[in-house]
Design an enzyme around this catalytic site. Sequence first.
Site, PDB file in Angstrom:
ATOM      1  CE1 TYR A 103      -3.633   2.450   0.258  1.00  0.00           C
ATOM      2  CE2 TYR A 103      -2.260   3.509   1.901  1.00  0.00           C
ATOM      3  CZ  TYR A 103      -3.329   3.549   1.039  1.00  0.00           C
ATOM      4  OH  TYR A 103      -4.086   4.682   0.933  1.00  0.00           O
ATOM      5  CD1 TRP A 105      -1.582   7.517  -1.102  1.00  0.00           C
ATOM      6  CD2 TRP A 105      -1.486   9.395  -2.324  1.00  0.00           C
ATOM      7  NE1 TRP A 105      -2.826   8.095  -1.091  1.00  0.00           N
ATOM      8  CE2 TRP A 105      -2.799   9.243  -1.828  1.00  0.00           C
ATOM      9  CE3 TRP A 105      -1.181  10.499  -3.102  1.00  0.00           C
ATOM     10  CZ2 TRP A 105      -3.817  10.157  -2.103  1.00  0.00           C
ATOM     11  CZ3 TRP A 105      -2.192  11.414  -3.377  1.00  0.00           C
ATOM     12  CH2 TRP A 105      -3.490  11.229  -2.887  1.00  0.00           C
TER      13      TRP A 105
HETATM   14  N1  LIG Z   1      -1.500  18.697   2.409  1.00  0.00           N
HETATM   15  C1  LIG Z   1      -1.901  17.430   2.332  1.00  0.00           C
HETATM   16  N2  LIG Z   1      -3.083  17.139   1.753  1.00  0.00           N
HETATM   17  C2  LIG Z   1      -3.510  15.846   1.711  1.00  0.00           C
HETATM   18  C3  LIG Z   1      -2.721  14.783   2.204  1.00  0.00           C
HETATM   19  C4  LIG Z   1      -1.472  15.121   2.807  1.00  0.00           C
HETATM   20  O1  LIG Z   1      -0.736  14.242   3.285  1.00  0.00           O
HETATM   21  N3  LIG Z   1      -1.098  16.439   2.843  1.00  0.00           N
HETATM   22  N4  LIG Z   1      -3.164  13.485   2.115  1.00  0.00           N
HETATM   23  C5  LIG Z   1      -4.224  13.187   1.156  1.00  0.00           C
HETATM   24  C6  LIG Z   1      -4.886  11.916   1.437  1.00  0.00           C
HETATM   25  S1  LIG Z   1      -4.076  10.482   1.041  1.00  0.00           S
HETATM   26  C7  LIG Z   1      -6.137  11.815   1.929  1.00  0.00           C
HETATM   27  S2  LIG Z   1      -6.882  10.310   2.105  1.00  0.00           S
HETATM   28  C8  LIG Z   1      -6.896  12.998   2.292  1.00  0.00           C
HETATM   29  C9  LIG Z   1      -7.527  12.826   3.663  1.00  0.00           C
HETATM   30  O2  LIG Z   1      -8.539  13.730   3.863  1.00  0.00           O
HETATM   31  P1  LIG Z   1      -9.156  13.865   5.313  1.00  0.00           P
HETATM   32  O3  LIG Z   1      -9.160  12.563   5.985  1.00  0.00           O
HETATM   33  O4  LIG Z   1     -10.461  14.557   5.202  1.00  0.00           O
HETATM   34  O5  LIG Z   1      -8.065  14.840   5.975  1.00  0.00           O
HETATM   35  P2  LIG Z   1      -7.567  15.148   7.451  1.00  0.00           P
HETATM   36  O6  LIG Z   1      -6.703  16.349   7.336  1.00  0.00           O
HETATM   37  O7  LIG Z   1      -6.971  13.948   8.048  1.00  0.00           O
HETATM   38  O8  LIG Z   1      -8.887  15.511   8.236  1.00  0.00           O
HETATM   39  C10 LIG Z   1      -9.675  16.623   7.862  1.00  0.00           C
HETATM   40  C11 LIG Z   1     -10.134  17.358   9.085  1.00  0.00           C
HETATM   41  O9  LIG Z   1     -11.099  16.596   9.813  1.00  0.00           O
HETATM   42  C12 LIG Z   1     -11.143  17.101  11.126  1.00  0.00           C
HETATM   43  N5  LIG Z   1     -11.590  16.072  12.066  1.00  0.00           N
HETATM   44  C13 LIG Z   1     -10.845  15.088  12.625  1.00  0.00           C
HETATM   45  N6  LIG Z   1     -11.596  14.353  13.466  1.00  0.00           N
HETATM   46  C14 LIG Z   1     -12.844  14.876  13.425  1.00  0.00           C
HETATM   47  C15 LIG Z   1     -14.065  14.547  14.079  1.00  0.00           C
HETATM   48  O10 LIG Z   1     -14.176  13.606  14.854  1.00  0.00           O
HETATM   49  N7  LIG Z   1     -15.147  15.305  13.764  1.00  0.00           N
HETATM   50  C16 LIG Z   1     -15.091  16.354  12.904  1.00  0.00           C
HETATM   51  N8  LIG Z   1     -16.213  17.017  12.654  1.00  0.00           N
HETATM   52  N9  LIG Z   1     -13.940  16.692  12.300  1.00  0.00           N
HETATM   53  C17 LIG Z   1     -12.842  15.964  12.542  1.00  0.00           C
HETATM   54  C18 LIG Z   1      -9.727  17.529  11.449  1.00  0.00           C
HETATM   55  O11 LIG Z   1      -9.745  18.780  12.123  1.00  0.00           O
HETATM   56  C19 LIG Z   1      -9.040  17.551  10.115  1.00  0.00           C
HETATM   57  O12 LIG Z   1      -8.295  18.720   9.859  1.00  0.00           O
HETATM   58  O13 LIG Z   1      -6.061  14.150   2.334  1.00  0.00           O
HETATM   59  C20 LIG Z   1      -5.283  14.278   1.135  1.00  0.00           C
HETATM   60  N10 LIG Z   1      -4.709  15.597   1.135  1.00  0.00           N
HETATM   61  N1  LIG Z   2      -2.483   8.400  12.241  1.00  0.00           N
HETATM   62  C1  LIG Z   2      -2.850   8.453  10.971  1.00  0.00           C
HETATM   63  N2  LIG Z   2      -2.220   7.679  10.061  1.00  0.00           N
HETATM   64  C2  LIG Z   2      -2.579   7.740   8.767  1.00  0.00           C
HETATM   65  C3  LIG Z   2      -3.601   8.613   8.333  1.00  0.00           C
HETATM   66  C4  LIG Z   2      -4.275   9.400   9.312  1.00  0.00           C
HETATM   67  O1  LIG Z   2      -5.221  10.153   9.007  1.00  0.00           O
HETATM   68  N3  LIG Z   2      -3.847   9.308  10.601  1.00  0.00           N
HETATM   69  N4  LIG Z   2      -3.917   8.679   6.997  1.00  0.00           N
HETATM   70  C5  LIG Z   2      -3.667   7.497   6.195  1.00  0.00           C
HETATM   71  C6  LIG Z   2      -3.805   7.756   4.759  1.00  0.00           C
HETATM   72  S1  LIG Z   2      -5.286   8.488   4.257  1.00  0.00           S
HETATM   73  C7  LIG Z   2      -2.883   7.371   3.843  1.00  0.00           C
HETATM   74  S2  LIG Z   2      -3.275   7.475   2.162  1.00  0.00           S
HETATM   75  C8  LIG Z   2      -1.594   6.782   4.230  1.00  0.00           C
HETATM   76  C9  LIG Z   2      -0.425   7.234   3.342  1.00  0.00           C
HETATM   77  O2  LIG Z   2       0.660   6.394   3.508  1.00  0.00           O
HETATM   78  P1  LIG Z   2       1.726   6.149   2.328  1.00  0.00           P
HETATM   79  O3  LIG Z   2       1.078   6.319   0.999  1.00  0.00           O
HETATM   80  O4  LIG Z   2       2.403   4.858   2.595  1.00  0.00           O
HETATM   81  O5  LIG Z   2       2.733   7.358   2.598  1.00  0.00           O
HETATM   82  P2  LIG Z   2       3.778   8.051   1.620  1.00  0.00           P
HETATM   83  O6  LIG Z   2       4.704   8.823   2.496  1.00  0.00           O
HETATM   84  O7  LIG Z   2       3.076   8.798   0.552  1.00  0.00           O
HETATM   85  O8  LIG Z   2       4.577   6.813   1.027  1.00  0.00           O
HETATM   86  C10 LIG Z   2       4.914   6.701  -0.306  1.00  0.00           C
HETATM   87  C11 LIG Z   2       6.358   6.215  -0.430  1.00  0.00           C
HETATM   88  O9  LIG Z   2       6.617   5.956  -1.801  1.00  0.00           O
HETATM   89  C12 LIG Z   2       7.933   6.413  -2.104  1.00  0.00           C
HETATM   90  N5  LIG Z   2       8.018   6.621  -3.570  1.00  0.00           N
HETATM   91  C13 LIG Z   2       7.754   7.730  -4.280  1.00  0.00           C
HETATM   92  N6  LIG Z   2       7.961   7.496  -5.594  1.00  0.00           N
HETATM   93  C14 LIG Z   2       8.373   6.224  -5.705  1.00  0.00           C
HETATM   94  C15 LIG Z   2       8.741   5.401  -6.809  1.00  0.00           C
HETATM   95  O10 LIG Z   2       8.721   5.786  -7.965  1.00  0.00           O
HETATM   96  N7  LIG Z   2       9.104   4.123  -6.524  1.00  0.00           N
HETATM   97  C16 LIG Z   2       9.132   3.635  -5.253  1.00  0.00           C
HETATM   98  N8  LIG Z   2       9.486   2.372  -5.093  1.00  0.00           N
HETATM   99  N9  LIG Z   2       8.794   4.397  -4.210  1.00  0.00           N
HETATM  100  C17 LIG Z   2       8.408   5.661  -4.424  1.00  0.00           C
HETATM  101  C18 LIG Z   2       8.096   7.651  -1.272  1.00  0.00           C
HETATM  102  O11 LIG Z   2       9.454   7.982  -1.106  1.00  0.00           O
HETATM  103  C19 LIG Z   2       7.378   7.233   0.027  1.00  0.00           C
HETATM  104  O12 LIG Z   2       8.288   6.659   0.935  1.00  0.00           O
HETATM  105  O13 LIG Z   2      -1.319   7.118   5.605  1.00  0.00           O
HETATM  106  C20 LIG Z   2      -2.370   6.755   6.495  1.00  0.00           C
HETATM  107  N10 LIG Z   2      -1.937   6.940   7.856  1.00  0.00           N
HETATM  108 MO   LIG Z   3      -5.188   8.725   1.951  1.00  0.00          MO
END
Ligand SMILES: Nc1nc2c(c(=O)[nH]1)N[C@H]1C(S)=C(S)[C@@H](COP(=O)(O)OP(=O)(O)OC[C@H]3O[C@@H](n4cnc5c(=O)[nH]c(N)nc54)[C@H](O)[C@@H]3O)O[C@H]1N2
Ligand SMILES: Nc1nc2c(c(=O)[nH]1)N[C@H]1C(S)=C(S)[C@@H](COP(=O)(O)OP(=O)(O)OC[C@H]3O[C@@H](n4cnc5c(=O)[nH]c(N)nc54)[C@H](O)[C@@H]3O)O[C@H]1N2
Ligand SMILES: [Mo]
Length: 758
Positions: A103, A105
């Site tokens: 898993y 990104w």
């Molecule tokens: N800059 C930036 N943007 C991203 C990402 C990133 O790593 N960096 N990751 C991307 C990815 S993979 C994903 S899946 C999305 C995730 O998108 P989301 O899961 O929606 O993003 P979060 O920032 O984790 O949460 C959004 C907001 O929900 C609020 N929140 C938390 N718990 C609760 C609760 O119990 N109730 C309510 N009402 N609000 C709550 C928090 O204040 C938080 O800022 O974001 C994407 N966008």
């Molecule tokens: N506590 C908490 N944990 C969370 C979340 C949360 O809300 N709270 N959010 C979750 C969510 S929504 C997500 S999506 C996950 C994200 O978790 P991940 O998607 O596992 O996080 P990334 O740091 O984006 O990891 C991507 C990795 O791919 C590597 N990479 C980039 N390009 C390449 C390439 O071309 N080849 C290879 N082999 N590697 C490459 C990068 O260097 C990086 O280490 O985290 C989750 N974890």
């Molecule tokens: Mo995500």
Amino acid sequence: MAHWGMFEAESDGSDITAVHPFPGDRDPSPILGNAVGSVRHGARVTAPAVRRGWLEHGPGPTEARGRDDFVEVSWPELTDLLAAELRRVIDTHGNEAIYGGSYGWASAGRFHHAQSQVHRFLNCLGGYTRSLHSYSLGATGVIMPRVVGTHWKLFARSTNWDVIARNTDLMVCFGGVPLKNTGVNHSGTSDHPTRGALDRFRDRGGAVVSISPLRDDLHGECTWLAPRPGSDVALMLGLAHVLASEGLHDKEFLATHCVGYERFEDYLLGRADGVPKTPQWASDRCGIAAADLVGLARRMAAGRTMVTVTWSLQRVRHGEQAPWMGVTLAAMLGQIGLPGGGFGHGYGSMNEPGLAPVPYPLPTLPQGNNPVKAYIPVAAVSDMLLHPGEEFDYDGHRLTYPDIRLVYWAGGNPFHHHQDLNRLRRALGRPDTVVVHDPYWTPMARHADIVVPSTTSLERNDITCTRNDPLLVAMHAAVPAHAHSRDDYATFAALAEKLGVAAEFTEGRTAQQWLEHLYGQWREYVRRDGGPAPDFRTFWREGHVRMRTEDNLILFEDFRADPVRHPLTTPSGRIEIFSADVDGFGYDDCAGHPTWYQPEEWLGGERAQRFPLHLIANQPRARLHGQLDHGPVSQASKVRGREPIRLHPADAAARGIADGDVVRVFNDRGACLAGAVLDDGVRAEVVQLSTGAWFDPLDPADPDSMCVHGNPNVLTPDVGSSKLAHGCTGQHVLVQVERFDGELPPVRAFAPPRVQLR
Ligand SMILES: Nc1nc2c(c(=O)[nH]1)N[C@H]1C(S)=C(S)[C@@H](COP(=O)(O)OP(=O)(O)OC[C@H]3O[C@@H](n4cnc5c(=O)[nH]c(N)nc54)[C@H](O)[C@@H]3O)O[C@H]1N2
Ligand SMILES: Nc1nc2c(c(=O)[nH]1)N[C@H]1C(S)=C(S)[C@@H](COP(=O)(O)OP(=O)(O)OC[C@H]3O[C@@H](n4cnc5c(=O)[nH]c(N)nc54)[C@H](O)[C@@H]3O)O[C@H]1N2
Ligand SMILES: [Mo]
């Protein structure tokens, strides 16, 4: 192109010196800046490396992962070692013994997409144990197809921002619409319209109620309600109670477009369990005054209202309930399928909801067939490694954890994404071999036996596009590959050759020929649609092609107009407020209709006596996940080199914590250091520490060591959302915070481990 936007890179011939956002982007993401200096950064893996213990003693379970040093090997040696180990595991234990869920990104680009590459490669060898769904949408991915027949259409075919800006009176946003997250979209994005759309919406007289523990989850003017985190379902039930008891619900829509409202109403009004979910009942749980809930419910029924739920609300224990209850609330308002009304899931979670989709399939590297039947819900990885052969419940099935001997990761970082990292470290001691491809020495790479240095997307040609962006983009390599790093494709092609499956894997194409091939397939779709589709050379020279988009979409418009001709793909063809299937599973943690379950990690329960602060582990503002945490934008956000933790000034004062202090954040699972930022835009009793600081144990040999850098996943519980979905629940955890007065340990996360050079 990166996941966080389209840009031109300036280089000095070996590294990125500046980035210039695409001129067509109305609100470029600041994360772009992290690319500067990223290619030759000291955290790069410069050559293939093998853990010394593995090299000397061979494969097997061990506690040495994450502490041992490494030995550099040549590419031919790497290929021999890895091919032999894959062969051994397959011959002795079968393909099921390879966990290839992998898993993560990775990076933007349709061909060099690491997950697609590793899946295709492992399928050529006879398959692997896979994973289902994502950390993003684990609960939604299982519950929403049962409720509305889809989960992806909720984002990819969501009501367009323009439609909202023109028609909506009131947006009620659970989790706000955090602009920080709209910077990002999987596979890239050429424009960021959300800020402008919210401004236009308000200029027209639209109003927003943002329901969130953090004030800055909504940009600009709004009514901010900050309930106890994790209490949204109770709050929504209180609103629904007002609608039902005051006759403000749309009985006709519920009768013609939904099933099971009556069952739900028995629960709502307390006929089923003797507990009416009144505004006062809701207020006792969420902490918002009952009168405010009554006022809000009446206001919602008085105009065109859009109920939105960010994805974070389902990344918690019982995460199935909030989106299900959100749809139910919107169904009671009866505006689903009307312009600007109804339900939205993920506005402000990513730069996809609200954007117009393109009508074509995307160019996609075929992954082949996986004959192995074993799979896990993605967030069960530690459970699987720790409990081989054990049975567990999932989505109506009784499954068994396979016995994994080899873990293969390319393009993800479990030390970023998984919960309870100390438990994960123990779990990673179980398999015989752990293989990681990554450009950087991430904590996951440090816990591997075989580390394969990948190129970054800045060092290779690729093409990219996404479902909700009009541009198909040529990604020209900006700099040559660093040191001995190699494209994942080249690594897999060499392994495939050694293992006798080269023809299947490469189909005789070089990487550049694959780009032309994938482009050619895509071009046919566009041509059939009458769109502009230049030949590959013209496209490559011009840099992008603009596609037709489906503008002014309204989610479920057809279904609303004629639910018989355009049924949903649920068993009933309608919105399932009550799901007979889910009810039939008989789970004690996911009933047949939206239900309030009191979570373990929340301020209203027992555990808060010991750990009285609710930590929100949300997405980081200054980077994507753990990617480029060493970049200048991410580094500028740190406090004394630690990840910032935001606290309410009253909570800080009670603990003698001043702005800029280093604090220790802890509970009974682990501890980390973080840098205090005082902010009255954080609800009292809440602290916010984003994910993504690279895990940095003070003592790598101690499996329970404190992380000195601020990774919240040393604290989060490794439990699934419920038996139904087993979704990631990393968003919430109870903690205590104290000032850290000890000698400040250095952050060593970005310094590579000891590697013996050849
Ligand atoms: N800059 C930036 N943007 C991203 C990402 C990133 O790593 N960096 N990751 C991307 C990815 S993979 C994903 S899946 C999305 C995730 O998108 P989301 O899961 O929606 O993003 P979060 O920032 O984790 O949460 C959004 C907001 O929900 C609020 N929140 C938390 N718990 C609760 C609760 O119990 N109730 C309510 N009402 N609000 C709550 C928090 O204040 C938080 O800022 O974001 C994407 N966008
Ligand atoms: N506590 C908490 N944990 C969370 C979340 C949360 O809300 N709270 N959010 C979750 C969510 S929504 C997500 S999506 C996950 C994200 O978790 P991940 O998607 O596992 O996080 P990334 O740091 O984006 O990891 C991507 C990795 O791919 C590597 N990479 C980039 N390009 C390449 C390439 O071309 N080849 C290879 N082999 N590697 C490459 C990068 O260097 C990086 O280490 O985290 C989750 N974890
Ligand atoms: Mo995500």
